[in-house]
Design a protein around this motif. Structure first.
Motif, PDB file in Angstrom:
ATOM      1  N   VAL A 100       0.832  -1.209   0.000  1.00  0.00           N
ATOM      2  CA  VAL A 100       0.000   0.000   0.000  1.00  0.00           C
ATOM      3  C   VAL A 100       0.866   1.258   0.000  1.00  0.00           C
ATOM      4  O   VAL A 100       0.640   2.192  -0.784  1.00  0.00           O
ATOM      5  N   LEU A 101       1.858   1.288   0.890  1.00  0.00           N
ATOM      6  CA  LEU A 101       2.763   2.436   0.975  1.00  0.00           C
ATOM      7  C   LEU A 101       3.527   2.617  -0.334  1.00  0.00           C
ATOM      8  O   LEU A 101       3.678   3.739  -0.841  1.00  0.00           O
ATOM      9  N   GLY A 102       3.997   1.497  -0.884  1.00  0.00           N
ATOM     10  CA  GLY A 102       4.754   1.551  -2.140  1.00  0.00           C
ATOM     11  C   GLY A 102       3.928   2.071  -3.289  1.00  0.00           C
ATOM     12  O   GLY A 102       4.395   2.891  -4.089  1.00  0.00           O
ATOM     13  N   VAL A 103       2.688   1.617  -3.398  1.00  0.00           N
ATOM     14  CA  VAL A 103       1.808   2.068  -4.485  1.00  0.00           C
ATOM     15  C   VAL A 103       1.499   3.552  -4.340  1.00  0.00           C
ATOM     16  O   VAL A 103       1.479   4.297  -5.329  1.00  0.00           O
ATOM     17  N   GLY A 104       1.280   3.996  -3.101  1.00  0.00           N
ATOM     18  CA  GLY A 104       1.008   5.415  -2.875  1.00  0.00           C
ATOM     19  C   GLY A 104       2.180   6.294  -3.279  1.00  0.00           C
ATOM     20  O   GLY A 104       2.010   7.300  -3.979  1.00  0.00           O
ATOM     21  N   VAL A 105       3.386   5.906  -2.853  1.00  0.00           N
ATOM     22  CA  VAL A 105       4.587   6.676  -3.190  1.00  0.00           C
ATOM     23  C   VAL A 105       4.852   6.616  -4.691  1.00  0.00           C
ATOM     24  O   VAL A 105       5.169   7.640  -5.324  1.00  0.00           O
ATOM     25  N   LEU A 163      -3.458   6.266   0.651  1.00  0.00           N
ATOM     26  CA  LEU A 163      -2.732   4.992   0.692  1.00  0.00           C
ATOM     27  C   LEU A 163      -1.427   5.125   1.466  1.00  0.00           C
ATOM     28  O   LEU A 163      -1.040   4.214   2.204  1.00  0.00           O
ATOM     29  N   ILE A 164      -0.727   6.235   1.302  1.00  0.00           N
ATOM     30  CA  ILE A 164       0.521   6.457   2.042  1.00  0.00           C
ATOM     31  C   ILE A 164       0.239   6.517   3.539  1.00  0.00           C
ATOM     32  O   ILE A 164       0.967   5.936   4.358  1.00  0.00           O
ATOM     33  N   LEU A 165      -0.833   7.221   3.913  1.00  0.00           N
ATOM     34  CA  LEU A 165      -1.222   7.295   5.320  1.00  0.00           C
ATOM     35  C   LEU A 165      -1.550   5.909   5.863  1.00  0.00           C
ATOM     36  O   LEU A 165      -1.080   5.518   6.946  1.00  0.00           O
ATOM     37  N   ALA A 166      -2.341   5.155   5.093  1.00  0.00           N
ATOM     38  CA  ALA A 166      -2.734   3.813   5.534  1.00  0.00           C
ATOM     39  C   ALA A 166      -1.518   2.900   5.659  1.00  0.00           C
ATOM     40  O   ALA A 166      -1.377   2.152   6.635  1.00  0.00           O
ATOM     41  N   GLY A 167      -0.618   2.946   4.679  1.00  0.00           N
ATOM     42  CA  GLY A 167       0.580   2.107   4.728  1.00  0.00           C
ATOM     43  C   GLY A 167       1.473   2.434   5.907  1.00  0.00           C
ATOM     44  O   GLY A 167       2.046   1.541   6.536  1.00  0.00           O
ATOM     45  N   SER A 168       1.582   3.722   6.242  1.00  0.00           N
ATOM     46  CA  SER A 168       2.386   4.136   7.393  1.00  0.00           C
ATOM     47  C   SER A 168       1.765   3.637   8.698  1.00  0.00           C
ATOM     48  O   SER A 168       2.473   3.181   9.606  1.00  0.00           O
ATOM     49  N   LEU A 169       0.445   3.709   8.793  1.00  0.00           N
ATOM     50  CA  LEU A 169      -0.242   3.226   9.986  1.00  0.00           C
ATOM     51  C   LEU A 169      -0.071   1.715  10.162  1.00  0.00           C
ATOM     52  O   LEU A 169      -0.008   1.212  11.284  1.00  0.00           O
TER      53      LEU A 169
END
Length: 260
Positions: free
Chosen positions: A35-40, A65-71
């Motif tokens: 998720v984090l990778g796709v957002g970035v 998605l970046i927020l969710a991946g970080s969480l």
């Protein structure tokens, strides 16, 4: 069924759920990294193009998605600690965080899907106007850079075709130096190469840059939607496993209390 056999069965279920939650946390971290990778990736890869869009929905879905991946990174660590220590309070916090991240990723997936449906209309409605009215104008350096990169990356010229540039504020001004298209339309960029719009010199792609950009953004939106909704479903399964584990711990505690 004897009480001893029933206790053994419940202990076995508790152990199984504990290991299942460990496995889930591993998948959870992997999903969070995805998720984090796709957002970035969405924001970094061709990020200049965001300035050409009329709405910020595409960027918002990526930021979500970046927020969710970080969480997920934080929540996954909390989940491991909660499972090891078998603390109901930590497990409850973990459960509600899973539901919260589930909702965040679901929103990102839905936003991506909704924007996917109206992407073609937005590009056809606004891209030509953005390119012809803002290219090479004062204070519009971001759009100018985005248009130049768009035409070079996708080997296209103009929003629908190269003749769209004839209506451009830039082309009709003295600043253009008698160019008929920007130099970024040229197959090989040289100073003032945009003065000649022969197919041997500039890109003439059927459908223009709109078709190319639409396909690029549509591919990104499909990935955002699929990853967001897919990982959200994984987290929903994890929330159900956590709820079952909390229930078994609570039941064991009640039985131990009753035995005293």
């Amino acid at each position: 069924m004897s009480a001893a056999h029933k206790d053994d069965e419940e202990d076995w279920l508790t152990v199984c759920l504990k290991y299942l939650l460990f496995v889930f946390n591993f998948l959870f971290w992997v999903g969070g990294a995805a998720v984090l990778g796709v957002g970035v990736w969405t924001l970094v890869e061709k990020s200049d193009y965001l300035s050409l869009l009329a709405s910020s929905t595409f960027a918002v879905s990526a930021y979500i998605l970046i927020l969710a991946g970080s969480l997920v990174v934080v929540t996954g660590f909390l989940g491991c600690c909660a499972v090891i220590r078998e603390q109901k309070s930590c497990l409850s916090t973990y459960f509600f965080l899973l539901l919260f991240i589930f909702l965040i990723e679901l929103v990102a997936g839905v936003l991506a899907y909704v924007y996917y449906q109206r992407l073609s209309f937005e590009l056809k409605e606004h891209l030509n106007q953005t390119m012809t009215e803002n290219y090479a104008q004062q204070g519009k350096d971001t759009i100018t850079s985005a248009v130049d990169r768009l035409q070079q990356d996708f080997k296209c010229c103009g929003s629908n075709h190269s003749q769209d540039w004839m209506r451009s504020v830039y082309i009709r001004s003295e600043q253009s130096g008698n160019r008929v298209v920007p130099d970024s339309c040229c197959k090989t960029i040289t100073p003032a190469c945009g003065r000649r719009d022969h197919p041997s010199n500039i890109y003439k792609v059927e459908g223009g840059c709109i078709t190319k950009l639409e396909q690029f953004l549509a591919d990104h939106l499909l990935v955002i939607g699929a990853v967001g909704i897919g990982v959200a479903c994984l987290q929903l399964a994890g929330a159900l496993l956590t709820a079952c584990f909390i229930y078994l711990l609570y039941k064991e505690e009640q039985e131990d209390f009753g035995a005293l």
